[in-house]
Design a protein around this motif. Sequence first.
Motif, short mmCIF file in Angstrom:
data_model
loop_
_atom_site.label_atom_id
_atom_site.label_comp_id
_atom_site.label_asym_id
_atom_site.label_seq_id
_atom_site.Cartn_x
_atom_site.Cartn_y
_atom_site.Cartn_z
N GLY A 152 0.70 -1.12 -0.07
CA GLY A 152 -0.08 0.01 -0.06
C GLY A 152 0.61 1.31 0.11
O GLY A 152 0.55 2.25 -0.87
N ARG A 153 1.87 1.32 0.82
CA ARG A 153 2.92 2.44 0.77
C ARG A 153 3.55 2.70 -0.33
O ARG A 153 3.71 3.77 -0.83
N ALA A 154 3.97 1.52 -1.29
CA ALA A 154 4.70 1.61 -2.39
C ALA A 154 3.71 2.06 -3.63
O ALA A 154 4.02 2.81 -4.37
N LEU A 155 2.65 1.66 -3.61
CA LEU A 155 1.46 2.14 -4.54
C LEU A 155 0.53 3.43 -4.02
O LEU A 155 -0.12 3.90 -5.07
N ASN A 156 1.00 3.97 -3.02
CA ASN A 156 0.14 5.00 -2.37
C ASN A 156 -1.31 4.92 -2.21
O ASN A 156 -2.02 5.75 -2.85
N LEU A 157 -1.53 3.68 -1.87
CA LEU A 157 -3.00 3.11 -1.79
C LEU A 157 -3.26 2.66 -0.52
O LEU A 157 -2.55 2.00 0.08
N PRO A 158 -4.54 2.89 0.32
CA PRO A 158 -4.86 2.29 1.34
C PRO A 158 -5.09 0.88 1.04
O PRO A 158 -5.61 0.48 0.06
N VAL A 159 -4.87 -0.02 2.15
CA VAL A 159 -4.88 -1.39 1.96
C VAL A 159 -6.19 -2.01 1.30
O VAL A 159 -6.24 -2.81 0.59
N HIS A 160 -7.40 -1.39 2.01
CA HIS A 160 -8.78 -1.65 1.61
C HIS A 160 -8.84 -1.49 0.29
O HIS A 160 -9.96 -2.41 -0.48
N ARG A 161 -8.37 -0.51 -0.40
CA ARG A 161 -8.60 -0.30 -1.80
C ARG A 161 -7.72 -1.20 -2.68
O ARG A 161 -8.18 -1.34 -3.64
N LEU A 162 -6.71 -1.30 -2.11
CA LEU A 162 -5.71 -2.48 -2.77
C LEU A 162 -6.20 -3.73 -2.92
O LEU A 162 -6.28 -4.66 -3.87
N ILE A 163 -6.99 -4.05 -1.76
CA ILE A 163 -8.03 -5.43 -1.74
C ILE A 163 -8.82 -5.40 -2.73
O ILE A 163 -9.31 -6.19 -3.54
N GLY A 164 -9.55 -4.31 -2.81
CA GLY A 164 -10.81 -3.95 -3.51
C GLY A 164 -11.94 -3.68 -2.90
O GLY A 164 -12.76 -4.36 -1.96
N GLY A 165 -11.99 -2.45 -2.38
CA GLY A 165 -12.77 -1.79 -1.19
C GLY A 165 -14.22 -2.17 -1.55
O GLY A 165 -14.78 -2.03 -2.77
#
Length: 346
Positions: free
Chosen positions: A77-90
């Motif tokens: 998430g930090r590498a892609l500048n995204l919150p993890v819930h959005r990385l999973i698929g919010g």
Amino acid sequence: MLTVVAEDGHEGYAFQSPDVIRPSVVDKYLRPALVGEDAFYRERIWQNVEQRQRGSSGQLADKALSAMDQALWDLAGRALNLPVHRLIGGFRDKIAAYGSIMCGDDIPGGLATPDDYGNFAQELVSRGYTAIKLHTWMPPMPGAPDPRNDVRACAAVRKAVGPDIALMLDGYHWYNRSDALYIGKALEELDFLWFEEPMDEASMSSYAWLSANLSIPVIGPESMQGKYRTRAEWVRGNASDILRTGMLSAGGLGPVLKTAHLAEANGMNCEIHGNGAANLALCMAVANCVYYERGLLHPHLDYDQPPLYLNAIPDPMDGEGFVHASQLPGLGEDINFDYIRSHAID
């Protein structure tokens, strides 16, 4: 704090007890599986480390697996500048929280009597909670366990908050079938939402029996080992009506998601056990999860005061009883790195 560093310099973090991620565990089991791997190959890494558990003589705990997996998701998430819930698929941006009350005690002004539970429940409703879960008395409290006192506490809370607040019970975990049935029937009369872990979860047949004899939903397993594989057996055995999983018992975000999808495929909700940034991110990504567990709460404790290693708590609640998804990259923890560096121990 467990730190995972990728070759490009990005880092991910996870907090866990020093006993769980002690240097011998990290050096013998985690480091060999991580060094040289692609940090985005979380599933391959997890499978590799899990296979080392059997030969570890119990040293490599599920909580250590969870910490590793959590740090890898945080890194991504930090590498892609995204919150993890959005990385999973919010699935959502906010979720209703239930106030999870601590176990009973014998402290004046604490949780020593059923009326103490009722009074504290009223206070929680005034803070905005629309759902409350009780943990009642357990040994070594004098007189515990006592199924009748558990019921009295539940009745006092229902009387105090009225009919519109959702209530749950997570009481003593080693009642026999007769006591669990007695409590469950009382909870039905009190219109509780669910009944959680009243017996030893090693006896799946006892839970199947209880679920068949109650109309109130039985939820579990919370703490039984076996990760998603054990949960699959509970689904197959009709041992609970709602499935239970979380970062503490599942071995990581990946296994929690597998359990949630397993429940969804079988028409069941899957409630996430415990608080914290990782569990909150999962709640935001799991469609068949209704509540976030916020706590543990006690009349003498200020839950909203962050621990010294954080600049802010990860789960502030609004006045309507909702906790909102963090928009920070990674798992969303605002870590006080200055404090950690100044208190590091070699």
